[in-house]
Design an enzyme around this catalytic site. Structure first.
Site, mmCIF file in Angstrom:
data_model
loop_
_atom_site.group_PDB
_atom_site.id
_atom_site.type_symbol
_atom_site.label_atom_id
_atom_site.label_comp_id
_atom_site.label_asym_id
_atom_site.label_seq_id
_atom_site.Cartn_x
_atom_site.Cartn_y
_atom_site.Cartn_z
ATOM 1 N N CYS A 119 0.820 -1.231 0.000
ATOM 2 C CA CYS A 119 0.000 0.000 0.000
ATOM 3 C C CYS A 119 0.849 1.274 0.000
ATOM 4 O O CYS A 119 0.343 2.348 -0.333
ATOM 5 C CB CYS A 119 -0.954 0.001 1.184
ATOM 6 S SG CYS A 119 -2.090 -1.398 1.142
ATOM 7 N N HIS A 252 -3.239 7.453 1.830
ATOM 8 C CA HIS A 252 -3.653 6.118 1.414
ATOM 9 C C HIS A 252 -5.045 5.867 1.985
ATOM 10 O O HIS A 252 -5.306 6.136 3.154
ATOM 11 C CB HIS A 252 -2.651 5.087 1.933
ATOM 12 C CG HIS A 252 -3.114 3.671 1.769
ATOM 13 N ND1 HIS A 252 -3.647 3.209 0.586
ATOM 14 C CD2 HIS A 252 -3.148 2.625 2.642
ATOM 15 C CE1 HIS A 252 -3.984 1.937 0.742
ATOM 16 N NE2 HIS A 252 -3.693 1.559 1.971
ATOM 17 N N ASN A 282 -10.130 0.028 -0.196
ATOM 18 C CA ASN A 282 -8.668 0.095 -0.165
ATOM 19 C C ASN A 282 -8.128 -0.536 -1.449
ATOM 20 O O ASN A 282 -8.234 -1.743 -1.635
ATOM 21 C CB ASN A 282 -8.173 -0.654 1.075
ATOM 22 C CG ASN A 282 -6.656 -0.623 1.214
ATOM 23 O OD1 ASN A 282 -5.943 -0.252 0.291
ATOM 24 N ND2 ASN A 282 -6.173 -1.027 2.372
HETATM 25 O O1 UT7 Z 1 -3.779 -0.846 3.482
HETATM 26 C C1 UT7 Z 1 -2.777 -1.349 4.294
HETATM 27 C C2 UT7 Z 1 -2.948 -0.894 5.666
HETATM 28 N N1 UT7 Z 1 -4.118 -1.488 6.262
HETATM 29 C C3 UT7 Z 1 -4.776 -0.826 7.192
HETATM 30 O O2 UT7 Z 1 -4.458 0.313 7.445
HETATM 31 C C4 UT7 Z 1 -5.890 -1.515 7.930
HETATM 32 C C5 UT7 Z 1 -5.730 -1.268 9.407
HETATM 33 N N2 UT7 Z 1 -6.758 -1.872 10.225
HETATM 34 C C6 UT7 Z 1 -8.053 -1.468 10.168
HETATM 35 O O3 UT7 Z 1 -8.430 -0.641 9.384
HETATM 36 C C7 UT7 Z 1 -9.004 -2.044 11.199
HETATM 37 O O4 UT7 Z 1 -8.273 -2.736 12.198
HETATM 38 C C8 UT7 Z 1 -10.069 -2.994 10.590
HETATM 39 C C9 UT7 Z 1 -11.046 -2.200 9.748
HETATM 40 C C10 UT7 Z 1 -9.398 -4.067 9.746
HETATM 41 C C11 UT7 Z 1 -10.880 -3.662 11.704
HETATM 42 O O5 UT7 Z 1 -11.475 -2.675 12.529
HETATM 43 P P1 UT7 Z 1 -11.339 -2.791 14.122
HETATM 44 O O6 UT7 Z 1 -12.082 -1.664 14.692
HETATM 45 O O7 UT7 Z 1 -9.862 -2.887 14.440
HETATM 46 O O8 UT7 Z 1 -12.103 -4.108 14.413
HETATM 47 P P2 UT7 Z 1 -11.588 -5.426 15.192
HETATM 48 O O9 UT7 Z 1 -10.607 -6.145 14.367
HETATM 49 O O10 UT7 Z 1 -11.192 -5.016 16.588
HETATM 50 O O11 UT7 Z 1 -12.915 -6.273 15.276
HETATM 51 C C12 UT7 Z 1 -14.023 -5.854 16.083
HETATM 52 C C13 UT7 Z 1 -15.115 -6.888 16.001
HETATM 53 C C14 UT7 Z 1 -14.618 -8.307 16.232
HETATM 54 O O12 UT7 Z 1 -15.592 -9.000 16.946
HETATM 55 P P3 UT7 Z 1 -15.500 -9.196 18.555
HETATM 56 O O13 UT7 Z 1 -14.219 -9.939 18.764
HETATM 57 O O14 UT7 Z 1 -15.471 -7.820 19.119
HETATM 58 O O15 UT7 Z 1 -16.718 -9.987 18.881
HETATM 59 C C15 UT7 Z 1 -14.525 -8.894 14.853
HETATM 60 O O16 UT7 Z 1 -14.674 -10.283 14.840
HETATM 61 O O17 UT7 Z 1 -15.682 -6.884 14.695
HETATM 62 C C16 UT7 Z 1 -15.681 -8.219 14.171
HETATM 63 N N3 UT7 Z 1 -15.539 -8.140 12.720
HETATM 64 C C17 UT7 Z 1 -16.590 -7.979 11.883
HETATM 65 N N4 UT7 Z 1 -17.903 -7.899 12.113
HETATM 66 C C18 UT7 Z 1 -18.716 -7.732 11.059
HETATM 67 C C19 UT7 Z 1 -14.398 -8.156 11.985
HETATM 68 N N5 UT7 Z 1 -14.696 -8.008 10.671
HETATM 69 C C20 UT7 Z 1 -16.047 -7.905 10.590
HETATM 70 C C21 UT7 Z 1 -16.940 -7.716 9.514
HETATM 71 N N6 UT7 Z 1 -18.249 -7.640 9.786
HETATM 72 N N7 UT7 Z 1 -16.520 -7.609 8.220
#
Ligand code: UT7
Length: 325
Positions: A119, A252, A282
């Protein structure tokens, strides 16, 4: 008189198929995978993404974006003596996307190679092209970001498959007596390779291991908010400017929360951040040139504006560039 590089034209191209969050959620539900428009919008800001059909490749997307950038610059393919394509989803193992695009454009003779910094790839490619131009090795460079990340998404992994889309963007960077690119900085930390990777390798005519994208989203998020502010300040300091001088931040487009958090820490108002993540998702190395071209063609970014570009991606790799457009 010292030699600089500046952007002479921008272009972009998106596949026609648009998949909204609700349609994607429906598709995943058929395989028992639960997600929702509300979750995706709240956590990422993404509302839709473009997916290439099976016959469309990153070279196809990159070629269209490159032609549009050349048109905008008023240059012909034969005026280009350097082509760099940033991509992690190239058409072939070799030759490079840049060589294939060079062949399509009929721009033979100049250097052509790919940069793989995921990225952060476009910032890497732009910085390398700037060095080639300032050193006198090249005069007009096509710098392209082109990706088909849909090809490496595991549609049973909801933590990654809702985040990415396909697309391409390009700029023509040309030699100039006035800057142009004011400062750029590139960094990496290979000890963190495991938090964002597509670990499959080709051996004996087959893929060994998984060729699906894997990401520890939270770990990348934590790194992103840390390194992006630091590298942005690095280029501002190097150019003797402050965030008050930035007309537009063109980050980005991975996650609206990361983009706005970084802007806030830098003291850049949200209204000064180019935001296309809602429409494109993305698109990895394509996201910055896509966002840039979208804002240029909308008349939002104008000649003379000072732009701050920044990105972080797999590697980890990260970088920033400050430029007068
Ligand atoms: O491009 C290269 C660089 N990449 C990035 O910059 C990405 C960086 N990371 C992010 O943008 C975020 O970490 C994400 C968007 C990937 C995830 O967001 P988050 O706020 O960090 O969510 P999380 O991983 O803490 O997940 C929260 C909850 C989890 O459930 P529990 O454990 O709280 O019950 C996940 O299982 O959301 C759940 N979850 C989803 N729920 C519905 C994860 N993906 C999904 C989904 N739909 N697609």
């Amino acid at each position: 008189m010292s030699r600089h590089s500046r952007i002479l034209g921008t272009g972009s191209f998106l596949p026609v198929d648009v998949v909204g969050n609700a349609a994607l959620a429906e598709r995943l539900a058929r395989d028992g995978i639960e997600t929702s428009d509300a979750w995706i919008v709240e956590r990422t800001g993404i509302r839709q993404r473009h997916f290439a059909d099976a016959s469309t490749t990153s070279v196809d997307l990159g070629e269209h974006a490159a032609r549009r950038a050349l048109d905008a610059a008023g240059l012909r393919p034969e005026d280009v003596d350097l082509i760099i394509c940033a991509t992690s989803t190239p058409d072939m193992i070799f030759p490079s996307n840049a060589a294939l695009i060079q062949g399509r454009l009929g721009a033979k003779g100049g250097a052509a190679f790919d940069i793989q910094a995921v990225c952060a790839g476009f910032i890497y490619a732009l910085t390398v092209a700037d060095q080639f131009i300032r050193s006198g090795v090249a005069r007009n460079a096509l710098v392209i970001g082109a990706e088909v990340f849909s090809r490496i998404l595991d549609f049973t992994d909801r933590t990654t498959c809702v985040l990415f889309g396909d697309g391409a963007g390009a700029v023509v960077l040309g030699a100039s007596d006035t800057p142009g690119i004011l400062a750029a900085a590139l960094h990496g930390d290979g000890s963190q390779a495991g938090i964002l990777c597509t670990p499959g390798r080709i051996s004996a005519g087959a893929v060994q291991g998984t060729a699906f994208l894997h990401m520890d989203g939270q770990a990348v998020f934590k790194q992103a908010v840390h390194v992006l502010e630091r590298v942005a300040r690095e280029v501002l300091d190097a150019a003797g400017r402050t965030s008050a001088d930035v007309d537009w931040m063109v980050p980005h487009q991975a996650n609206i929360r990361i983009m706005l958090h970084t802007a806030k820490k830098l003291g850049i108002p949200a209204q000064r951040v180019v935001q296309t993540v809602a429409d494109h998702g993305n698109t990895s190395a394509a996201s910055i040139p896509l966002a840039l071209d979208t804002a240029v063609r909308a008349g939002t970014i104008r000649h003379g504006d000072t732009l701050l570009l920044e990105a972080v991606g797999g590697g980890l790799t990260w970088g920033a560039a400050l430029l007068d457009y």
